[in-house]
Design a protein around this motif. Structure first.
Motif, PDB file in Angstrom:
ATOM      1  N   VAL A  71     -56.470  26.774 -51.199  1.00 35.78           N
ATOM      2  CA  VAL A  71     -56.011  27.725 -50.190  1.00 35.78           C
ATOM      3  C   VAL A  71     -54.910  27.068 -49.372  1.00 35.78           C
ATOM      4  CG1 VAL A  71     -56.683  29.167 -48.230  1.00 35.78           C
ATOM      5  CG2 VAL A  71     -58.314  28.758 -50.088  1.00 35.78           C
TER       6      VAL A  71
ATOM      7  N   ILE B 251     -51.925  31.609 -51.309  1.00 40.14           N
ATOM      8  CA  ILE B 251     -51.171  31.307 -50.096  1.00 40.14           C
ATOM      9  C   ILE B 251     -51.333  32.502 -49.168  1.00 40.14           C
ATOM     10  CG2 ILE B 251     -48.930  30.727 -49.124  1.00 40.14           C
ATOM     11  CD1 ILE B 251     -48.140  29.955 -52.078  1.00 40.14           C
ATOM     12  N   VAL B 252     -51.809  32.230 -47.970  1.00 38.76           N
ATOM     13  CA  VAL B 252     -52.101  33.281 -47.004  1.00 38.76           C
ATOM     14  C   VAL B 252     -51.067  33.235 -45.894  1.00 38.76           C
ATOM     15  CG1 VAL B 252     -53.877  34.225 -45.495  1.00 38.76           C
ATOM     16  CG2 VAL B 252     -54.538  32.960 -47.528  1.00 38.76           C
TER      17      VAL B 252
ATOM     18  N   SER C  45     -53.636  34.088 -40.231  1.00 37.56           N
ATOM     19  CA  SER C  45     -53.778  33.517 -41.572  1.00 37.56           C
ATOM     20  C   SER C  45     -54.603  32.235 -41.549  1.00 37.56           C
ATOM     21  CB  SER C  45     -52.411  33.280 -42.208  1.00 37.56           C
ATOM     22  OG  SER C  45     -51.623  32.418 -41.422  1.00 37.56           O
TER      23      SER C  45
ATOM     24  N   SER D 223     -57.562  31.743 -44.029  1.00 37.03           N
ATOM     25  CA  SER D 223     -57.604  30.546 -44.876  1.00 37.03           C
ATOM     26  C   SER D 223     -58.952  29.861 -44.769  1.00 37.03           C
ATOM     27  CB  SER D 223     -56.496  29.568 -44.472  1.00 37.03           C
ATOM     28  OG  SER D 223     -55.235  30.119 -44.687  1.00 37.03           O
ATOM     29  N   GLN D 224     -59.458  29.731 -43.563  1.00 35.98           N
ATOM     30  CA  GLN D 224     -60.760  29.097 -43.365  1.00 35.98           C
ATOM     31  C   GLN D 224     -61.857  29.924 -44.023  1.00 35.98           C
ATOM     32  OE1 GLN D 224     -61.325  25.957 -41.885  1.00 35.98           O
ATOM     33  NE2 GLN D 224     -63.227  26.345 -42.990  1.00 35.98           N
TER      34      GLN D 224
ATOM     35  N   SER E  97     -61.679  29.521 -47.798  1.00 35.20           N
ATOM     36  CA  SER E  97     -62.175  28.190 -48.162  1.00 35.20           C
ATOM     37  C   SER E  97     -63.695  28.150 -48.116  1.00 35.20           C
ATOM     38  CB  SER E  97     -61.607  27.138 -47.232  1.00 35.20           C
ATOM     39  OG  SER E  97     -60.217  27.051 -47.377  1.00 35.20           O
TER      40      SER E  97
ATOM     41  N   ASN F 127     -51.745  23.468 -44.785  1.00 35.29           N
ATOM     42  CA  ASN F 127     -50.600  24.201 -44.262  1.00 35.29           C
ATOM     43  C   ASN F 127     -49.384  23.886 -45.119  1.00 35.29           C
ATOM     44  OD1 ASN F 127     -51.801  25.470 -41.969  1.00 35.29           O
ATOM     45  ND2 ASN F 127     -51.849  23.491 -40.971  1.00 35.29           N
TER      46      ASN F 127
ATOM     47  N   TYR G  15     -58.285  23.879 -46.368  1.00 30.76           N
ATOM     48  CA  TYR G  15     -57.006  24.488 -46.709  1.00 30.76           C
ATOM     49  C   TYR G  15     -55.890  23.584 -46.211  1.00 30.76           C
ATOM     50  CZ  TYR G  15     -57.020  25.863 -41.826  1.00 30.76           C
ATOM     51  OH  TYR G  15     -57.068  25.840 -40.468  1.00 30.76           O
TER      52      TYR G  15
ATOM     53  N   ASN H 191     -51.951  27.865 -46.190  1.00 33.53           N
ATOM     54  CA  ASN H 191     -51.563  28.717 -45.067  1.00 33.53           C
ATOM     55  C   ASN H 191     -50.083  28.515 -44.794  1.00 33.53           C
ATOM     56  OD1 ASN H 191     -51.893  30.338 -42.611  1.00 33.53           O
ATOM     57  ND2 ASN H 191     -51.547  28.400 -41.575  1.00 33.53           N
TER      58      ASN H 191
END
Length: 141
Positions: free
Chosen positions: A121, A97-98, A106, A110-111, A114, A39, A37, A123
């Protein structure tokens, strides 16, 4: 080349120290590249939503979500995602988007997404707090 060998023979501590630093540097690069993911900041989030039709997922508890969330976000608490209760398989090919309150929960979501096969993904760094710091509106509907 012979000068390099002579240097290594005369300064073994420095050579070992150099190799350790090199290993640590390469290891950190590998870990950064192997993250499944990415950022993103608030500006990147809005571009992803506007240009790539990304789905925004709020992983905070329902009570926090009801207090205010990013427009068009869907609420999927972190516990539901990690337990596999969230029905989000239809989003696997879509950018997601988390976000949470500050960006820590988050990261876990996200992990997990993924690892579950989601292709794109993202974050939100700083979570909804970064959204609020940029004085952007929240939805309560």
């Amino acid at each position: 080349m012979s000068q390099l060998m002579e240097f290594a023979g005369n300064h073994p501590f420095m050579v070992v120290l150099f190799l350790v630093v090199l290993f640590l540097f390469l290891n950190s690069l590998y870990k950064e590249k192997s993250k499944a993911y990415q950022n993103v900041n608030v500006d990147q989030l809005t571009r992803l939503v506007n240009h790539k039709n990304a789905q925004v997922i709020d992983v905070r508890p329902k009570e926090a979500f009801d207090q205010g969330h990013i427009v068009n976000a869907i609420n999927m608490p972190l516990d539901d995602i990690t337990a596999g209760k969230a029905k989000i398989d239809k989003l696997k090919k879509k950018p997601v988007i988390v976000y949470c309150q500050v960006g820590k929960s988050s990261l876990k979501a996200s992990q997990h997404l993924s690892d579950a096969g989601f292709e794109q993904v993202f974050n939100l760094q700083g979570g909804i707090n970064s959204w609020l710091n940029d004085k952007l509106p929240l939805s309560k509907a």
